[in-house]
Design an enzyme around this catalytic site. Sequence first.
Site, short mmCIF file in Angstrom:
data_model
loop_
_atom_site.label_atom_id
_atom_site.label_comp_id
_atom_site.label_asym_id
_atom_site.label_seq_id
_atom_site.Cartn_x
_atom_site.Cartn_y
_atom_site.Cartn_z
N GLY A 68 0.83 -1.20 0.00
CA GLY A 68 0.00 0.00 0.00
C GLY A 68 0.86 1.24 0.00
O GLY A 68 2.02 1.22 -0.43
N CYS A 69 0.33 2.34 0.48
CA CYS A 69 1.06 3.60 0.54
C CYS A 69 2.37 3.44 1.28
O CYS A 69 2.39 2.99 2.43
CB CYS A 69 0.20 4.67 1.22
SG CYS A 69 1.06 6.24 1.48
#
Length: 216
Positions: A68-69
């Site tokens: 993810g981020c």
Amino acid sequence: MHTLMDNEARKQQLIKTLLSQGIYKKGEKQLYMLSLNELENIYARSNKTIQRKGNGVVTVEQATFAAGCFWGVEALFQQLNGVISTSAGFTGGETINPTYEDVYSELTGHAESVQVEYDPSLISYEELVEVFFENHNPTSLNKQGEDVGTRYRSAIFYHSNEQAEIALIAKEKLERSGRFKKPVVTQIVPITSFYRADEYHQSYLAKRGQSSCKIS
């Protein structure tokens, strides 16, 4: 302009380090002809061992994850005892020296990733993989929380056959555990080139006094 200034400052820092440690013999002029990513790779390849408080040489190994981020992923690994350094960047795609904007376009094939340098005498690769799987949703295809796209895919980029075997065993164990009703979609693929993101994205949460953000 801010990004260019950050990149130039990072180049200056790397050139100074490479010269002072005698890692690169050709001099400052030749080093300045290299890209920031090339300098990062020279430093990473040569920095497999470090000195720790005069108590002998410590082996440093690398691990690379996408979950993810990369702001939250990097903050997660920074908290672990045995992790020496982390870098937020991009890997898994075809584009050379991508910018954040390039990766955001979804045209590069790269994933937002975090490269971890760690002391295997203090934390094992198995433990890093366990932390990786425990702190995001590995059944969510190209999506973590509100972040959607292939750049947010779940992936382990292994640096050796041993790492590949450990990651595959961990994935299979998780699938058999019944913890998730959906299949684990985490990619387990060899590392290619890792491109460090600009300084704005490095230790993003730490710079803002935050220790974590939701990555799942």
